[in-house]
Design an enzyme around this catalytic site. Structure first.
Site, PDB file in Angstrom:
ATOM      1  N   PHE A 283       0.829  -1.228   0.000  1.00 21.42           N
ATOM      2  CA  PHE A 283       0.000   0.000   0.000  1.00 21.42           C
ATOM      3  C   PHE A 283       0.855   1.267   0.000  1.00 21.42           C
ATOM      4  O   PHE A 283       0.457   2.271   0.602  1.00 21.42           O
ATOM      5  CB  PHE A 283      -0.914   0.074   1.238  1.00 21.42           C
ATOM      6  CG  PHE A 283      -1.837  -1.094   1.460  1.00 21.42           C
ATOM      7  CD1 PHE A 283      -2.284  -1.868   0.412  1.00 21.42           C
ATOM      8  CD2 PHE A 283      -2.318  -1.385   2.734  1.00 21.42           C
ATOM      9  CE1 PHE A 283      -3.161  -2.935   0.622  1.00 21.42           C
ATOM     10  CE2 PHE A 283      -3.190  -2.440   2.964  1.00 21.42           C
ATOM     11  CZ  PHE A 283      -3.605  -3.218   1.902  1.00 21.42           C
TER      12      PHE A 283
ATOM     13  N   THR B   7       2.164   4.632  -1.051  1.00 23.37           N
ATOM     14  CA  THR B   7       1.850   5.779  -1.898  1.00 23.37           C
ATOM     15  C   THR B   7       3.134   6.315  -2.534  1.00 23.37           C
ATOM     16  O   THR B   7       4.162   6.413  -1.855  1.00 23.37           O
ATOM     17  CB  THR B   7       1.202   6.894  -1.041  1.00 23.37           C
ATOM     18  OG1 THR B   7       0.061   6.349  -0.400  1.00 23.37           O
ATOM     19  CG2 THR B   7       0.794   8.092  -1.886  1.00 23.37           C
TER      20      THR B   7
ATOM     21  N   GLU C 148       2.079  13.920   9.596  1.00 24.19           N
ATOM     22  CA  GLU C 148       1.380  13.128   8.575  1.00 24.19           C
ATOM     23  C   GLU C 148      -0.126  13.146   8.847  1.00 24.19           C
ATOM     24  O   GLU C 148      -0.943  13.325   7.953  1.00 24.19           O
ATOM     25  CB  GLU C 148       1.906  11.684   8.573  1.00 24.19           C
ATOM     26  CG  GLU C 148       1.129  10.797   7.605  1.00 24.19           C
ATOM     27  CD  GLU C 148       1.738   9.417   7.386  1.00 24.19           C
ATOM     28  OE1 GLU C 148       2.754   9.096   8.029  1.00 24.19           O
ATOM     29  OE2 GLU C 148       1.187   8.675   6.558  1.00 24.19           O
TER      30      GLU C 148
ATOM     31  N   LEU D  90     -27.965  13.955  -2.165  1.00 24.12           N
ATOM     32  CA  LEU D  90     -28.687  15.115  -2.706  1.00 24.12           C
ATOM     33  C   LEU D  90     -28.694  15.113  -4.237  1.00 24.12           C
ATOM     34  O   LEU D  90     -29.570  15.700  -4.854  1.00 24.12           O
ATOM     35  CB  LEU D  90     -28.051  16.412  -2.195  1.00 24.12           C
ATOM     36  CG  LEU D  90     -28.329  16.755  -0.721  1.00 24.12           C
ATOM     37  CD1 LEU D  90     -27.360  17.827  -0.223  1.00 24.12           C
ATOM     38  CD2 LEU D  90     -29.783  17.216  -0.534  1.00 24.12           C
TER      39      LEU D  90
HETATM   40  C1  LIG Z   1      -4.780   4.422  -0.311  1.00 21.63           C
HETATM   41  C2  LIG Z   1      -3.814   4.006   0.759  1.00 21.63           C
HETATM   42  C3  LIG Z   1      -2.548   4.571   0.808  1.00 21.63           C
HETATM   43  C4  LIG Z   1      -1.628   4.176   1.787  1.00 21.63           C
HETATM   44  N1  LIG Z   1      -0.359   4.698   1.772  1.00 21.63           N
HETATM   45  C5  LIG Z   1       0.569   4.204   2.636  1.00 21.63           C
HETATM   46  C6  LIG Z   1       1.938   4.638   2.566  1.00 21.63           C
HETATM   47  O1  LIG Z   1       2.296   5.500   1.766  1.00 21.63           O
HETATM   48  N2  LIG Z   1       2.840   4.070   3.401  1.00 21.63           N
HETATM   49  C7  LIG Z   1       2.492   3.103   4.320  1.00 21.63           C
HETATM   50  O2  LIG Z   1       3.355   2.637   5.038  1.00 21.63           O
HETATM   51  N3  LIG Z   1       1.192   2.690   4.421  1.00 21.63           N
HETATM   52  C8  LIG Z   1       0.244   3.208   3.594  1.00 21.63           C
HETATM   53  N4  LIG Z   1      -1.068   2.784   3.682  1.00 21.63           N
HETATM   54  C9  LIG Z   1      -1.420   1.768   4.666  1.00 21.63           C
HETATM   55  C10 LIG Z   1      -2.269   2.285   5.812  1.00 21.63           C
HETATM   56  O3  LIG Z   1      -1.543   3.134   6.651  1.00 21.63           O
HETATM   57  C11 LIG Z   1      -2.840   1.056   6.525  1.00 21.63           C
HETATM   58  O4  LIG Z   1      -3.766   0.448   5.633  1.00 21.63           O
HETATM   59  C12 LIG Z   1      -3.517   1.397   7.839  1.00 21.63           C
HETATM   60  O5  LIG Z   1      -2.579   1.850   8.785  1.00 21.63           O
HETATM   61  C13 LIG Z   1      -4.287   0.189   8.424  1.00 21.63           C
HETATM   62  O6  LIG Z   1      -3.499  -0.959   8.427  1.00 21.63           O
HETATM   63  P1  LIG Z   1      -4.088  -2.312   7.785  1.00 21.63           P
HETATM   64  O7  LIG Z   1      -4.603  -1.996   6.431  1.00 21.63           O
HETATM   65  O8  LIG Z   1      -3.054  -3.364   7.909  1.00 21.63           O
HETATM   66  O9  LIG Z   1      -5.329  -2.676   8.691  1.00 21.63           O
HETATM   67  P2  LIG Z   1      -5.277  -3.531  10.058  1.00 21.63           P
HETATM   68  O10 LIG Z   1      -4.235  -3.004  10.930  1.00 21.63           O
HETATM   69  O11 LIG Z   1      -5.237  -4.978   9.695  1.00 21.63           O
HETATM   70  O12 LIG Z   1      -6.689  -3.191  10.679  1.00 21.63           O
HETATM   71  C14 LIG Z   1      -7.907  -3.889  10.305  1.00 21.63           C
HETATM   72  C15 LIG Z   1      -9.039  -3.297  11.150  1.00 21.63           C
HETATM   73  O13 LIG Z   1      -8.785  -3.522  12.528  1.00 21.63           O
HETATM   74  C16 LIG Z   1      -8.832  -2.301  13.240  1.00 21.63           C
HETATM   75  N5  LIG Z   1      -7.903  -2.349  14.356  1.00 21.63           N
HETATM   76  C17 LIG Z   1      -6.569  -2.544  14.311  1.00 21.63           C
HETATM   77  N6  LIG Z   1      -6.053  -2.512  15.551  1.00 21.63           N
HETATM   78  C18 LIG Z   1      -7.094  -2.299  16.389  1.00 21.63           C
HETATM   79  C19 LIG Z   1      -7.218  -2.159  17.808  1.00 21.63           C
HETATM   80  N7  LIG Z   1      -6.146  -2.238  18.630  1.00 21.63           N
HETATM   81  N8  LIG Z   1      -8.433  -1.944  18.342  1.00 21.63           N
HETATM   82  C20 LIG Z   1      -9.526  -1.865  17.539  1.00 21.63           C
HETATM   83  N9  LIG Z   1      -9.469  -1.992  16.203  1.00 21.63           N
HETATM   84  C21 LIG Z   1      -8.275  -2.203  15.638  1.00 21.63           C
HETATM   85  C22 LIG Z   1      -8.465  -1.249  12.226  1.00 21.63           C
HETATM   86  O14 LIG Z   1      -8.895   0.020  12.626  1.00 21.63           O
HETATM   87  C23 LIG Z   1      -9.167  -1.763  10.997  1.00 21.63           C
HETATM   88  O15 LIG Z   1     -10.518  -1.396  11.049  1.00 21.63           O
HETATM   89  C24 LIG Z   1      -2.008   3.200   2.736  1.00 21.63           C
HETATM   90  C25 LIG Z   1      -3.311   2.656   2.713  1.00 21.63           C
HETATM   91  C26 LIG Z   1      -4.203   3.058   1.737  1.00 21.63           C
HETATM   92  C27 LIG Z   1      -5.576   2.441   1.713  1.00 21.63           C
END
Ligand SMILES: Cc1cc2nc3c(=O)[nH]c(=O)nc-3n(C[C@H](O)[C@H](O)[C@H](O)COP(=O)(O)OP(=O)(O)OC[C@H]3O[C@@H](n4cnc5c(N)ncnc54)[C@H](O)[C@@H]3O)c2cc1C
Length: 384
Positions: free
Chosen positions: A158, A160, A244, A339
């Site tokens: 993921f 960017t 950030e 809307l």
């Molecule tokens: C368009 C896009 C651009 C991005 N760009 C970058 C980038 O440039 N660099 C980079 O490093 N990353 C990037 N990311 C990654 C982004 O930071 C992560 O997707 C985000 O931090 C969530 O991590 P995950 O997807 O692994 O979800 P997970 O950590 O697997 O979370 C899954 C769900 O569990 C919830 N959750 C997790 N922990 C807890 C908790 N302790 N208590 C309750 N709920 C919890 C989360 O809120 C979420 O709803 C990007 C993501 C997107 C979609």
């Protein structure tokens, strides 16, 4: 609250005007093409660099303008107002390059900071992995010291600017047994042996933003690319994640304002049952509520920007801003599209792309749930 007068001088106004003209000429007309290509071209970065619109805060000794963060706010706002929602410039200027400036060795700064300004070097942050997003202490990418080099093995996802970035601020484990105390940050260059990227990832929105997987296979990185000290990376992350999250909060507020603008304009012109959509009380009240949330959001956001500009500790406020604004912008998009009726679902209408793109805002740079974890932690509540 608006920004205080010292952040709204004649120089700021001229800078905003000139960047607005730049966006109207160099960004807005190309949006459809870049959305289809899933990237903005390097030529845009070079043009922005030529005019001082990349990393304007970088000190003059490295070729920058030495300006304050409020100029970055202007760039972020005007890019969105001109439809460049997904242009990865704020991520480069205000998220990735600051790690190099703050923690880079003199060698690394001399090598790349000047070209962060010209656009010949595009930067990215590589933190997230397939098995570790919210829980960054669980990353598995390792860096093992080998003489004057580190050998990296692992994967990021993921990312960017990932497909085109020249330099990536990469989170690695230098002491895998030590949890968050074993995390270090290291600068990987696209030509380092053992570094490769996957295809551009296909996403729900932000199509013009290139997002990629990165792979490190016995990737040899010179030791002078380490940022700061070994095993202190988590601390650096905690420091820099605040800006950030503020950068993303600004996106949330401005995109919410754009959603509202689309919603009210449409509601004033489209007629149903003999009067404008917005003249039906349910919709007038809906717009009144939206306007109130927008106003509250702007006031809170500006207060956080001012605190950040003054160098105050903004961890709690910025986490609240990212949480509330990330959810609020999604409410605004939903309501503004509603809307529009069926027209809102059509690509021809701006609200369609806005709705798609805002969905990521409550996820990246820390999800809403992670923001609640930080906020409640600062209230003395330890949640799992
Ligand atoms: C368009 C896009 C651009 C991005 N760009 C970058 C980038 O440039 N660099 C980079 O490093 N990353 C990037 N990311 C990654 C982004 O930071 C992560 O997707 C985000 O931090 C969530 O991590 P995950 O997807 O692994 O979800 P997970 O950590 O697997 O979370 C899954 C769900 O569990 C919830 N959750 C997790 N922990 C807890 C908790 N302790 N208590 C309750 N709920 C919890 C989360 O809120 C979420 O709803 C990007 C993501 C997107 C979609």
């Amino acid at each position: 609250m608006a920004l205080p007068p010292e952040y709204q001088t004649e120089e700021h106004r001229i800078f905003r005007e000139s960047f607005r003209r730049f966006v109207a000429a160099e960004v807005t007309p190309h949006v459809d093409e870049w959305e289809a290509a899933c990237a903005a071209p390097r030529s845009l970065w070079l043009k922005m660099g030529e005019q001082g619109f990349l990393c304007p805060w970088i000190p003059e000794e490295y070729g920058g303008l030495g300006l304050g963060f409020e100029y970055s706010v202007i760039i972020n706002e005007e890019l969105i107002r001109g439809d460049g929602f997904g242009v990865g410039v704020p991520l480069h200027s205000d998220v990735a390059a600051p790690y190099l400036a703050a923690y880079g060795t003199p060698e690394a700064k001399a090598a790349w900071l000047p070209d962060c300004v010209t656009g010949r070097v595009v930067t990215a942050v590589g933190f997230t992995e397939p098995e570790a997003g919210s829980d960054l202490a669980a990353i598995r990418t390792t860096a093992v010291r080998d003489g004057d080099h580190y050998i990296l093995n692992g994967q990021k996802t993921f990312i960017t600017n990932g497909y085109f970035a020249d330099v990536i601020v990469t989170a690695v484990k230098t002491d895998p047994a030590a949890g968050h105390k074993g995390v270090s940050l290291i600068l990987v260059h696209k030509d380092d042996p053992g570094f490769s990227r996957g295809a551009k990832l296909r996403k729900m929105g932000y199509h013009m933003q290139d997002t990629a997987e990165l792979f490190f296979t016995d990737c040899r990185v010179p030791a002078w690319r380490l940022l700061g000290e070994e095993n202190r990376g988590f601390r650096y992350l905690m420091e820099k994640l605040q800006q950030e999250r503020l950068e993303v909060s600004i996106k949330c507020q401005v995109m919410a304002e754009e959603c509202f603008k689309e919603g009210i304009e449409y509601a004033k012109t489209r007629r149903v049952f003999g009067k404008a959509v917005g003249e039906h009380q349910a919709n007038a009240f809906r717009l009144a509520e939206m306007a109130t949330e927008i106003e509250l959001g702007r006031t809170f956001l500006d207060s956080v920007i001012v605190s950040h500009l003054r160098g105050e500790n903004v961890v709690q406020k910025v986490s609240m801003a990212k949480l509330w604004l990330g959810e609020m912008v999604n409410r605004m998009a939903y309501q503004a599209l509603q809307l529009h009726g069926g027209y809102g679902y059509m690509e021809e209408y701006r609200i369609c792309r806005l709705t798609r793109d805002v969905r990521a805002l409550s996820i990246f740079a820390g999800t809403s749930e992670i923001m609640k974890r930080i906020i409640s932690g600062n209230l003395g509540l330890r949640s799992g």
